[in-house]
Motif scaffolding. Structure first.
Motif, PDB file in Angstrom:
ATOM      1  N   MET A  62      -6.963  -4.665  -7.010  1.00 19.96           N
ATOM      2  CA  MET A  62      -8.084  -4.532  -6.075  1.00 19.96           C
ATOM      3  C   MET A  62      -7.606  -4.442  -4.629  1.00 19.96           C
ATOM      4  O   MET A  62      -8.275  -3.835  -3.794  1.00 19.96           O
ATOM      5  N   LYS A  63      -6.448  -5.021  -4.331  1.00 23.70           N
ATOM      6  CA  LYS A  63      -5.935  -4.966  -2.962  1.00 23.70           C
ATOM      7  C   LYS A  63      -5.618  -3.537  -2.532  1.00 23.70           C
ATOM      8  O   LYS A  63      -5.582  -3.245  -1.345  1.00 23.70           O
ATOM      9  N   ASN A  64      -5.396  -2.663  -3.510  1.00 20.78           N
ATOM     10  CA  ASN A  64      -5.067  -1.271  -3.201  1.00 20.78           C
ATOM     11  C   ASN A  64      -6.313  -0.399  -3.062  1.00 20.78           C
ATOM     12  O   ASN A  64      -6.197   0.783  -2.766  1.00 20.78           O
ATOM     13  N   LEU A  65      -7.477  -0.966  -3.292  1.00 19.70           N
ATOM     14  CA  LEU A  65      -8.722  -0.216  -3.199  1.00 19.70           C
ATOM     15  C   LEU A  65      -9.218  -0.175  -1.755  1.00 19.70           C
ATOM     16  O   LEU A  65      -8.804  -0.976  -0.916  1.00 19.70           O
ATOM     17  N   LYS A  66     -10.150   0.745  -1.509  1.00 19.42           N
ATOM     18  CA  LYS A  66     -10.807   0.768  -0.206  1.00 19.42           C
ATOM     19  C   LYS A  66     -11.474  -0.585   0.024  1.00 19.42           C
ATOM     20  O   LYS A  66     -11.907  -1.245  -0.920  1.00 19.42           O
TER      21      LYS A  66
END
Length: 185
Positions: A125-129
């Motif tokens: 999730m940290k790599n998501l917008k």
């Protein structure tokens, strides 16, 4: 009326234990939610403190149009957005400071998210917008309804439904990159 609202009413009526209950029940989740905005666990802790200080000093009225948790997170979100506006041109930290923050954040993650699947999902999730990260956090980790998430994020329920769909799709793609499939998404 949920227990947070009950505790808040007790606090407003002079019972300080009511506020202690609020902090005990909502502090960790609020910190992790705010961390999605600032990507710094120490700053997220300070913003959570600011949220609680605002409640103590200003004593805003809880109208009961949503759950207490939704109301509290909306206040925290506004404080985080104000912080981001004021600190748009943040100074750069040294690599040593950054790696220390990552270690602290990982330790807190492991304490809060104990199952291995949730840890993998949290990292992806940290790599998501930012907006995708926020909505997934509110819906799946904080168990808010679409209506409650709409209130927190200041969007319509329809916008939230669309956002959840797109965020889930993006998370699936991110997890697939890491070779992980999660059937329940």
């Amino acid at each position: 009326m949920d227990s947070g609202a009950d505790s808040y009413n007790h606090f407003l009526n002079g019972d300080e234990d009511g506020f202690v209950e609020i902090i005990k029940n909502y502090k960790d989740g609020l910190i992790f939610y705010l961390n999605g905005f600032v990507c710094n666990i120490h700053t997220a802790e300070e913003l959570a403190e600011d949220t609680f200080v605002k409640i103590i000093t200003k004593k805003p009225k809880f109208k009961g149009k949503s759950s207490f948790k939704t109301w509290l997170y909306a206040i925290g979100r506004n404080i985080a957005l104000n912080y981001k506006k004021k600190n748009a041109k943040m100074f750069e930290s040294s690599i040593d400071e950054y790696s220390e923050l990552i270690c602290d954040e990982e330790n807190l993650e492991h304490a809060y998210i104990c199952e291995e699947r949730k840890i993998i999902i949290h990292r992806a999730m940290k790599n998501l917008k930012e907006e995708y990260h926020q909505i997934l956090w509110l819906i799946y980790f904080e168990d808010l309804s679409n209506k409650e998430a709409a209130i927190v994020m200041n969007k319509s329920v329809h916008n939230i439904e669309t956002l959840v769909y797109r965020a889930r799709k993006s998370l699936k793609a991110e997890l697939k990159k890491e070779g992980f499939t999660y059937e329940e998404l």
